[in-house]
Each structure stands twice: as structure tokens, then as C-alpha cells.
Write a protein that holds these residues in place. Structure first.
Motif, PDB file in Angstrom:
ATOM      1  N   GLY A 167      15.686  -4.766  16.166  1.00 33.68           N
ATOM      2  CA  GLY A 167      14.823  -4.202  15.375  1.00 33.68           C
ATOM      3  C   GLY A 167      15.685  -3.006  14.503  1.00 33.68           C
ATOM      4  N   LEU A 168      16.828  -2.696  14.831  1.00 34.51           N
ATOM      5  CA  LEU A 168      17.619  -2.004  14.081  1.00 34.51           C
ATOM      6  C   LEU A 168      18.234  -2.810  12.909  1.00 34.51           C
ATOM      7  CD1 LEU A 168      19.278   0.820  13.683  1.00 34.51           C
ATOM      8  CD2 LEU A 168      20.938   0.097  15.321  1.00 34.51           C
ATOM      9  N   ASP A 169      18.661  -3.957  13.042  1.00 33.38           N
ATOM     10  CA  ASP A 169      19.223  -4.796  11.975  1.00 33.38           C
ATOM     11  C   ASP A 169      18.022  -4.761  10.855  1.00 33.38           C
ATOM     12  OD1 ASP A 169      21.643  -5.527  12.945  1.00 33.38           O
ATOM     13  OD2 ASP A 169      20.742  -7.351  13.924  1.00 33.38           O
ATOM     14  N   ARG A 170      16.775  -5.007  11.385  1.00 30.84           N
ATOM     15  CA  ARG A 170      15.628  -5.182  10.412  1.00 30.84           C
ATOM     16  C   ARG A 170      15.591  -3.830   9.519  1.00 30.84           C
ATOM     17  NH1 ARG A 170      13.445  -8.020  14.645  1.00 30.84           N
ATOM     18  NH2 ARG A 170      12.165  -6.315  15.339  1.00 30.84           N
ATOM     19  N   CYS A 171      15.611  -2.617  10.475  1.00 30.60           N
ATOM     20  CA  CYS A 171      15.760  -1.515   9.831  1.00 30.60           C
ATOM     21  C   CYS A 171      16.615  -0.919   8.840  1.00 30.60           C
ATOM     22  CB  CYS A 171      15.612  -0.228  11.039  1.00 30.60           C
ATOM     23  SG  CYS A 171      15.262   1.293  10.579  1.00 30.60           S
ATOM     24  N   LEU A 172      17.708  -1.441   9.273  1.00 31.23           N
ATOM     25  CA  LEU A 172      18.856  -1.023   8.289  1.00 31.23           C
ATOM     26  C   LEU A 172      18.808  -1.905   6.720  1.00 31.23           C
ATOM     27  CD1 LEU A 172      21.942  -0.779  10.750  1.00 31.23           C
ATOM     28  CD2 LEU A 172      20.471   0.971   9.616  1.00 31.23           C
ATOM     29  N   ILE A 173      18.143  -2.922   7.035  1.00 26.75           N
ATOM     30  CA  ILE A 173      17.919  -3.578   5.668  1.00 26.75           C
ATOM     31  C   ILE A 173      17.117  -2.840   4.779  1.00 26.75           C
ATOM     32  CG2 ILE A 173      16.792  -5.726   4.552  1.00 26.75           C
ATOM     33  CD1 ILE A 173      17.293  -7.315   7.415  1.00 26.75           C
ATOM     34  N   ASP A 174      16.241  -2.203   5.070  1.00 27.47           N
ATOM     35  CA  ASP A 174      15.298  -1.214   4.232  1.00 27.47           C
ATOM     36  C   ASP A 174      15.780   0.003   4.050  1.00 27.47           C
ATOM     37  OD1 ASP A 174      13.722  -3.496   4.080  1.00 27.47           O
ATOM     38  OD2 ASP A 174      12.820  -3.095   5.862  1.00 27.47           O
ATOM     39  N   THR A 175      16.710   0.625   4.698  1.00 31.27           N
ATOM     40  CA  THR A 175      17.060   2.186   4.574  1.00 31.27           C
ATOM     41  C   THR A 175      18.468   2.196   4.393  1.00 31.27           C
ATOM     42  OG1 THR A 175      17.572   2.139   7.101  1.00 31.27           O
ATOM     43  CG2 THR A 175      15.498   2.765   6.337  1.00 31.27           C
ATOM     44  N   GLU A 176      19.066   3.473   3.879  1.00 31.62           N
ATOM     45  CA  GLU A 176      20.213   3.494   3.673  1.00 31.62           C
ATOM     46  C   GLU A 176      20.545   4.965   4.436  1.00 31.62           C
ATOM     47  OE1 GLU A 176      21.190   3.947  -0.519  1.00 31.62           O
ATOM     48  OE2 GLU A 176      20.633   1.674  -0.798  1.00 31.62           O
ATOM     49  N   PRO A 177      20.679   4.907   5.770  1.00 32.45           N
ATOM     50  CA  PRO A 177      20.884   6.324   6.740  1.00 32.45           C
ATOM     51  C   PRO A 177      22.264   6.832   6.374  1.00 32.45           C
ATOM     52  CG  PRO A 177      20.959   4.149   8.076  1.00 32.45           C
ATOM     53  CD  PRO A 177      20.536   3.718   6.841  1.00 32.45           C
ATOM     54  N   LEU A 218      29.090  -2.238  12.734  1.00 29.08           N
ATOM     55  CA  LEU A 218      28.682  -1.045  11.745  1.00 29.08           C
ATOM     56  C   LEU A 218      29.735  -0.332  11.065  1.00 29.08           C
ATOM     57  CD1 LEU A 218      25.507   0.579  13.645  1.00 29.08           C
ATOM     58  CD2 LEU A 218      25.445  -0.697  11.431  1.00 29.08           C
ATOM     59  N   ASN A 219      30.862   0.016  11.740  1.00 34.67           N
ATOM     60  CA  ASN A 219      32.004   0.929  11.331  1.00 34.67           C
ATOM     61  C   ASN A 219      32.781  -0.111  10.329  1.00 34.67           C
ATOM     62  OD1 ASN A 219      35.118   1.921  11.926  1.00 34.67           O
ATOM     63  ND2 ASN A 219      33.512   3.469  11.732  1.00 34.67           N
ATOM     64  N   THR A 220      32.743  -1.278  10.606  1.00 36.58           N
ATOM     65  CA  THR A 220      33.597  -2.313   9.437  1.00 36.58           C
ATOM     66  C   THR A 220      32.542  -2.466   8.392  1.00 36.58           C
ATOM     67  OG1 THR A 220      34.430  -3.458  11.402  1.00 36.58           O
ATOM     68  CG2 THR A 220      34.486  -4.499   9.226  1.00 36.58           C
ATOM     69  N   LEU A 221      31.196  -2.764   8.381  1.00 35.61           N
ATOM     70  CA  LEU A 221      30.487  -2.926   7.300  1.00 35.61           C
ATOM     71  C   LEU A 221      29.952  -1.728   6.543  1.00 35.61           C
ATOM     72  CD1 LEU A 221      28.319  -5.934   8.716  1.00 35.61           C
ATOM     73  CD2 LEU A 221      30.683  -6.150   7.465  1.00 35.61           C
ATOM     74  N   GLN A 222      29.615  -0.607   7.324  1.00 37.13           N
ATOM     75  CA  GLN A 222      29.267   0.571   6.536  1.00 37.13           C
ATOM     76  C   GLN A 222      29.924   1.792   7.302  1.00 37.13           C
ATOM     77  OE1 GLN A 222      24.664  -1.054   7.356  1.00 37.13           O
ATOM     78  NE2 GLN A 222      24.891   0.953   6.930  1.00 37.13           N
ATOM     79  N   PRO A 223      31.141   1.810   6.732  1.00 35.65           N
ATOM     80  CA  PRO A 223      31.879   2.902   7.180  1.00 35.65           C
ATOM     81  C   PRO A 223      31.577   4.301   6.876  1.00 35.65           C
ATOM     82  CG  PRO A 223      33.267   1.754   5.624  1.00 35.65           C
ATOM     83  CD  PRO A 223      31.932   1.193   5.916  1.00 35.65           C
ATOM     84  N   GLN A 224      30.428   4.226   5.827  1.00 35.52           N
ATOM     85  CA  GLN A 224      30.151   5.565   5.431  1.00 35.52           C
ATOM     86  C   GLN A 224      29.054   6.194   6.160  1.00 35.52           C
ATOM     87  OE1 GLN A 224      29.499   2.513   4.275  1.00 35.52           O
ATOM     88  NE2 GLN A 224      27.331   2.485   3.474  1.00 35.52           N
ATOM     89  N   THR A 225      28.484   5.363   7.065  1.00 36.86           N
ATOM     90  CA  THR A 225      27.705   5.848   8.214  1.00 36.86           C
ATOM     91  C   THR A 225      27.948   6.225   9.492  1.00 36.86           C
ATOM     92  OG1 THR A 225      25.937   4.129   7.127  1.00 36.86           O
ATOM     93  CG2 THR A 225      25.355   5.062   9.105  1.00 36.86           C
ATOM     94  N   ALA A 226      27.506   7.542   9.741  1.00 38.16           N
ATOM     95  CA  ALA A 226      28.038   7.910  11.407  1.00 38.16           C
ATOM     96  C   ALA A 226      27.221   7.521  12.164  1.00 38.16           C
ATOM     97  CB  ALA A 226      28.067   9.459  11.078  1.00 38.16           C
ATOM     98  N   VAL A 227      27.804   7.005  13.400  1.00 32.20           N
ATOM     99  CA  VAL A 227      26.946   6.650  14.417  1.00 32.20           C
ATOM    100  C   VAL A 227      27.249   7.576  15.704  1.00 32.20           C
ATOM    101  CG1 VAL A 227      26.616   4.866  16.586  1.00 32.20           C
ATOM    102  CG2 VAL A 227      27.460   4.082  14.063  1.00 32.20           C
ATOM    103  N   LEU A 228      26.054   8.174  16.025  1.00 28.19           N
ATOM    104  CA  LEU A 228      26.213   9.098  17.343  1.00 28.19           C
ATOM    105  C   LEU A 228      25.508   8.148  18.366  1.00 28.19           C
ATOM    106  CD1 LEU A 228      26.597  11.875  18.448  1.00 28.19           C
ATOM    107  CD2 LEU A 228      24.480  12.466  17.405  1.00 28.19           C
ATOM    108  N   LEU A 229      26.244   8.196  19.465  1.00 24.65           N
ATOM    109  CA  LEU A 229      25.940   7.224  20.761  1.00 24.65           C
ATOM    110  C   LEU A 229      25.149   8.307  21.617  1.00 24.65           C
ATOM    111  CD1 LEU A 229      26.195   4.458  21.957  1.00 24.65           C
ATOM    112  CD2 LEU A 229      28.251   5.443  23.297  1.00 24.65           C
ATOM    113  N   LEU A 230      24.169   8.028  22.314  1.00 24.78           N
ATOM    114  CA  LEU A 230      23.113   8.632  23.171  1.00 24.78           C
ATOM    115  C   LEU A 230      23.121   7.995  24.373  1.00 24.78           C
ATOM    116  CD1 LEU A 230      20.157   9.344  20.764  1.00 24.78           C
ATOM    117  CD2 LEU A 230      22.122  10.729  20.980  1.00 24.78           C
TER     118      LEU A 230
END
Length: 227
Positions: free
Chosen positions: A41-51, A72-84
């Protein structure tokens, strides 16, 4: 000072937690541009958004979350990931693994909403949300092995940016610090990763720290460090 509006994707398998957190984030002035309850679902979500920020459940179904963060860090290094994660003690135990995977922070779901809003503000400033000891431990071991290109392959500007990466700065903060555009900062980071033959910015930063610790930084980089 209030943080600017952030574009956030929330990926968590627990619907009630997701619903509550979305409400708090929007009340804090941020835009939740997508939600997911699985990695597919996250894959599909990222296609349509630029978080700008992805808040990611440690146990999100569909695969290895740490491998996903690395990708994600390799393909979208501009996107920060916060692990919960579920509990505070679990967050403490996973800090190092989260950092090495490429996450920008690791937080417990037990924390109050204000803690997440503060974390988002810090991520927007390009900060990493890890204790200093976690960063020091990660820099010590020879975690990068094999034939790696020399730092001498980099231009003086790329060395300057690599040092800022090692200090934990994100692309937006690098752009602001050096008075360059965001896209220019992204291109420099991409070139650095390619020249050093590493897969993400965390590995590049660790490589810089290793050279700094053993005294093998190129002369131009040593001058930049102490000017």
C-alpha cells in the motif's frame, strides 16, 4: 517558532492509531497526503504523493521494513523516514539498526502527540533524531568494506557536501547552508553516492567519518573542516 507545513505519509497497520495520529498531525498544521497499512500500500501511495516525511510502522506487513527503508534512502534520499515502534524500550534497542538502514529517527508510539510534532519540526530542519552515542557507535566499526572509491574522486564542493552529510544534514539544510538550490543539492548528493560506490547517504557519511578518524581525508577536506 512554528514549523512550516510538512507533507507526510503515515504507514501503520493499526487503524485506530493511524486515525488518531492523522488528526494530531493535521491539528499541528501539517498535511497528511497519504496513508497505508502495508508496504504494498505504501508503494502505491508513494506513486501519487511527494512526501517530505514518511512515518513508518516497524511491523508494517509486506516485507522487511529495514530493507524498505534502505531502498527509500537510495531512491528518495530527500524523504525523511521516521520509524515507529510500539514501546520506548524497543525504540532504544532499534536506534542503531534504524540509523544504519537510513532512517532519520526511531520513536515509540507511547509518546504524546507533541513529541511527534517536535520530531517533525526537527526533521524539517534536516536533523537526525538519534542520540549522539548511537551515531558514534555507528561510525566506529568498519561497516563499509571492499573496493570503495577514494574520496579524492570528489570535487571540493562534493567533499564539502559529504562533510555536511556526515554531520546529519538533509538536502534542504545543505542547500540552505551552501546557498544553492534544493535540486542542485540533490544532484550533488547523487553524484557523491555514484563516485563513492555506496548505496545511500548514511554509508557515504560513515565513509567520511572513517577517513576523518584515521587521518586520511584529502587536504582540501581537512582545510574545510577546520576553517
Amino acid at each position: 517558532m512554528a514549523s512550516r507545513r510538512a507533507r507526510i505519509v503515515l504507514a501503520d497497520q493499526q487503524h485506530l492509531f493511524r486515525q488518531s495520529l492523522v488528526q494530531h498531525l493535521r491539528s499541528g498544521g501539517h498535511a497528511v497526503v497519504g496513508e497505508a497499512d502495508s508496504l504494498d500500500g505504501l508503494d502505491r501511495c508513494l506513486i501519487d504523493t511527494e512526501p517530505e516525511i514518511i512515518m513508518l510502522d516497524r511491523y508494517l506487513p509486506g516485507g522487511d521494513v529495514f530493507e524498505y527503508i534502505h531502498m527509500l534512502n537510495t531512491l528518495q534520499p530527500q524523504t525523511a523516514v521516521l520509524l515507529l515502534v510500539a514501546y520506548e524500550h524497543e525504540a532504544s534497542g532499534l536506534q542503531g539498526q534504524a540509523f544504519l538502514a537510513g532512517a532519520s529517527g526511531c520513536m515509540s508510539k507511547e509518546l504524546p502527540a507533541i513529541a511527534y510534532l517536535n520530531a517533525i519540526r526537527r526533521l524539517q530542519e534536516g536533523q537526525l533524531l538519534f542520540p549522539a552515542e548511537v551515531l558514534r557507535r555507528a561510525a566506529r566499526p568498519p561497516s563499509i568494506s571492499g573496493p570503495v572509491a577514494s574520496l579524492s574522486e570528489l570535487t571540493s564542493r562534493e567533499l564539502e557536501i559529504l562533510q555536511l552529510i556526515a554531520e546529519g544534514l538533509g538536502n534542504r539544510e545543505i542547500a540552505a547552508r551552501l546557498d544553492i538550490t534544493y535540486n542542485t543539492a540533490m544532484k550533488h548528493v547523487s553524484n557523491i553516492l555514484a563516485k563513492l560506490k555506496v548505496s545511500n547517504r548514511m554509508e557515504a557519511g560513515l565513509l567520511f567519518l572513517r577517513h576523518a578518524s584515521d587521518g586520511t581525508l584529502p587536504e582540501v577536506a581537512r582545510q574545510q573542516r577546520f576553517r
